[in-house]
Design a protein around this motif. Structure first.
Motif, PDB file in Angstrom:
ATOM      1  N   LEU A 110       0.849  -1.189   0.000  1.00  0.00           N
ATOM      2  CA  LEU A 110       0.000   0.000   0.000  1.00  0.00           C
ATOM      3  C   LEU A 110       0.887   1.242   0.000  1.00  0.00           C
ATOM      4  CD1 LEU A 110      -2.543  -1.126   2.743  1.00  0.00           C
ATOM      5  CD2 LEU A 110      -2.933  -1.124   0.272  1.00  0.00           C
ATOM      6  N   PHE A 111       0.480   2.266  -0.743  1.00  0.00           N
ATOM      7  CA  PHE A 111       1.248   3.505  -0.768  1.00  0.00           C
ATOM      8  C   PHE A 111       1.092   4.211   0.579  1.00  0.00           C
ATOM      9  CE2 PHE A 111       0.327   2.940  -5.371  1.00  0.00           C
ATOM     10  CZ  PHE A 111       1.647   2.835  -5.805  1.00  0.00           C
ATOM     11  N   PRO A 112       2.186   4.411   1.315  1.00  0.00           N
ATOM     12  CA  PRO A 112       2.066   4.956   2.675  1.00  0.00           C
ATOM     13  C   PRO A 112       1.586   6.394   2.733  1.00  0.00           C
ATOM     14  CG  PRO A 112       4.370   4.838   2.015  1.00  0.00           C
ATOM     15  CD  PRO A 112       3.580   4.125   0.956  1.00  0.00           C
ATOM     16  N   HIS A 113       1.754   7.158   1.641  1.00  0.00           N
ATOM     17  CA  HIS A 113       1.380   8.575   1.644  1.00  0.00           C
ATOM     18  C   HIS A 113      -0.060   8.794   1.190  1.00  0.00           C
ATOM     19  CE1 HIS A 113       2.515   7.669  -2.478  1.00  0.00           C
ATOM     20  NE2 HIS A 113       1.876   8.746  -2.878  1.00  0.00           N
ATOM     21  N   MET A 114      -0.773   7.695   0.923  1.00  0.00           N
ATOM     22  CA  MET A 114      -2.152   7.782   0.448  1.00  0.00           C
ATOM     23  C   MET A 114      -3.083   7.108   1.447  1.00  0.00           C
ATOM     24  SD  MET A 114      -1.469   6.806  -3.565  1.00  0.00           S
ATOM     25  CE  MET A 114      -3.194   6.958  -4.018  1.00  0.00           C
ATOM     26  N   THR A 115      -4.286   7.622   1.571  1.00  0.00           N
ATOM     27  CA  THR A 115      -5.269   6.983   2.443  1.00  0.00           C
ATOM     28  C   THR A 115      -5.665   5.628   1.861  1.00  0.00           C
ATOM     29  OG1 THR A 115      -7.190   7.912   1.305  1.00  0.00           O
ATOM     30  CG2 THR A 115      -6.209   9.235   3.089  1.00  0.00           C
ATOM     31  N   VAL A 116      -6.320   4.834   2.684  1.00  0.00           N
ATOM     32  CA  VAL A 116      -6.810   3.538   2.214  1.00  0.00           C
ATOM     33  C   VAL A 116      -7.721   3.730   1.010  1.00  0.00           C
ATOM     34  CG1 VAL A 116      -8.306   1.589   2.822  1.00  0.00           C
ATOM     35  CG2 VAL A 116      -6.585   2.415   4.452  1.00  0.00           C
ATOM     36  N   LEU A 117      -8.612   4.691   1.082  1.00  0.00           N
ATOM     37  CA  LEU A 117      -9.532   4.934  -0.033  1.00  0.00           C
ATOM     38  C   LEU A 117      -8.784   5.299  -1.302  1.00  0.00           C
ATOM     39  CD1 LEU A 117     -12.540   5.136  -0.820  1.00  0.00           C
ATOM     40  CD2 LEU A 117     -12.420   7.577  -0.245  1.00  0.00           C
ATOM     41  N   ILE A 120      -7.110   2.306  -2.911  1.00  0.00           N
ATOM     42  CA  ILE A 120      -8.041   1.389  -3.574  1.00  0.00           C
ATOM     43  C   ILE A 120      -8.573   1.959  -4.881  1.00  0.00           C
ATOM     44  CG2 ILE A 120     -10.311   0.282  -3.331  1.00  0.00           C
ATOM     45  CD1 ILE A 120      -9.630   0.100  -0.294  1.00  0.00           C
ATOM     46  N   THR A 121      -8.785   3.258  -4.939  1.00  0.00           N
ATOM     47  CA  THR A 121      -9.397   3.863  -6.131  1.00  0.00           C
ATOM     48  C   THR A 121      -8.380   4.257  -7.188  1.00  0.00           C
ATOM     49  OG1 THR A 121      -9.367   6.067  -5.105  1.00  0.00           O
ATOM     50  CG2 THR A 121     -11.358   4.736  -4.811  1.00  0.00           C
ATOM     51  N   ARG A 166      -6.198  -6.949   4.383  1.00  0.00           N
ATOM     52  CA  ARG A 166      -7.582  -6.884   3.896  1.00  0.00           C
ATOM     53  C   ARG A 166      -7.777  -5.703   2.956  1.00  0.00           C
ATOM     54  NH1 ARG A 166     -11.421  -6.562   8.677  1.00  0.00           N
ATOM     55  NH2 ARG A 166      -9.604  -6.336  10.014  1.00  0.00           N
ATOM     56  N   ALA A 167      -7.132  -4.581   3.261  1.00  0.00           N
ATOM     57  CA  ALA A 167      -7.199  -3.423   2.359  1.00  0.00           C
ATOM     58  C   ALA A 167      -6.562  -3.757   1.013  1.00  0.00           C
ATOM     59  CB  ALA A 167      -6.513  -2.220   2.989  1.00  0.00           C
ATOM     60  N   ALA A 168      -5.474  -4.531   1.036  1.00  0.00           N
ATOM     61  CA  ALA A 168      -4.835  -4.940  -0.213  1.00  0.00           C
ATOM     62  C   ALA A 168      -5.759  -5.849  -1.022  1.00  0.00           C
ATOM     63  CB  ALA A 168      -3.521  -5.646   0.090  1.00  0.00           C
ATOM     64  N   VAL A 175     -11.103  -3.662  -9.057  1.00  0.00           N
ATOM     65  CA  VAL A 175     -11.087  -3.610 -10.524  1.00  0.00           C
ATOM     66  C   VAL A 175     -11.925  -4.726 -11.142  1.00  0.00           C
ATOM     67  CG1 VAL A 175      -8.841  -2.474 -10.590  1.00  0.00           C
ATOM     68  CG2 VAL A 175      -8.946  -4.973 -10.623  1.00  0.00           C
ATOM     69  N   ARG A 176     -12.695  -5.419 -10.297  1.00  0.00           N
ATOM     70  CA  ARG A 176     -13.558  -6.518 -10.765  1.00  0.00           C
ATOM     71  C   ARG A 176     -12.761  -7.545 -11.574  1.00  0.00           C
ATOM     72  NH1 ARG A 176     -17.184  -2.023 -11.027  1.00  0.00           N
ATOM     73  NH2 ARG A 176     -19.106  -2.441  -9.865  1.00  0.00           N
TER      74      ARG A 176
END
Length: 267
Positions: A110-117, A120-121, A166-168, A175-176
């Protein structure tokens, strides 16, 4: 998650046939340098809405196989087909193929400088051209379903290891994907966090996600897999249902491997 696995609008390849394999490997060979053979003429079929578990000792080729399927590694011989299309054809754009395959690695990435949202987006917006509002709506829905609804605006370092994994998984599902690859997704977790991640995989199986997972969790593989493949030195030594492979393995090398697993209390 009844809508989770819809085919992407920009997907490539032949029309999906519910009776044909989602994934097929034909005599796949991968070498590093001149002498190190990592995969030796691997054949594999993965039917729609099934789970295939890859087991074997570290260095047996499990992770390399998954990386080859996602075209992160080039194969030296053979072919890999996704819904009947040879995705290892050099004329195929790898980025187009990857839009149909979700991947979750050991490290959460996960990119540490970005929020979870935002993590994901990112791919739905940048790669698939999904509008921000639509991408965020889907992301929040998936986060809620995986018990992370309150963590959308958190940064990864504010999440436990299990929450990050789980976020990963949510990021991969956003992306379905037609196919989900899971590479030792519990390896970096504390034992007490393993269960919450494995529960997510159980739910995905129940909802029909087609998955290939490399795992050292033998009990979990026995429970969730439809097909188990034992890899040894880059060769699929034996394959079968969990009952067949774990209950009555035929190959001496498989028997030896499972004997050690049982003695270690991992099965």
């Amino acid at each position: 998650m009844s809508d989770t696995f819809e085919k992407p609008a920009d997907a490539v390849g032949a029309a999906e046939d519910p009776t044909s394999p989602v994934l097929r490997l034909e005599s796949v060979r991968k070498t590093y340098g001149k002498d190190t053979v990592v995969l030796r003429d691997v054949d594999l079929e993965v039917a729609p809405h099934t789970v295939t578990a890859l087991i074997g000792a570290s260095g047996s080729g499990k992770s390399t196989l998954l990386r080859c399927v996602n075209l992160l590694e080039e194969i030296d011989d053979g072919a890999i087909l996704l819904d009947g299309e040879d995705i290892t054809d050099p004329r195929i754009d790898p980025d187009t193929v990857r839009r149909r395959i979700g991947v979750v690695f050991q490290a959460y990435n996960l990119f540490p400088h970005m929020t979870v949202l935002d993590n994901i987006t990112l791919a739905p917006r940048r790669v698939h051209g999904v509008a921000k509002e639509e991408a965020e709506e889907r992301a929040r829905e998936l986060l809620e379903r995986l018990g992370l609804g309150a963590k959308a605006t958190s940064y990864p370092d504010r999440l436990s290891g299990g929450q990050q994994q789980r976020a990963a998984i949510v990021r991969a599902l956003a992306v379905r994907p037609r196919l989900l690859l899971l590479d030792e997704i519990t390896a970096a977790l504390d034992p007490e966090l393993v269960g919450e991640v494995l529960n997510v995989v159980r739910d995905l199986k129940d909802e029909g996600m087609t998955m290939v997972l490399a795992t050292h969790e033998m009990g979990f593989a026995r429970e969730v897999a439809d097909q188990v493949c034992f890899l040894d030195a880059g060769v699929v030594r034996e394959r079968g249902t969990p009952a067949e492979l774990f209950g009555a393995p035929k190959e001496a090398r498989t028997q030896q491997f499972l004997k050690r697993i049982v003695e270690a209390g991992r099965l």
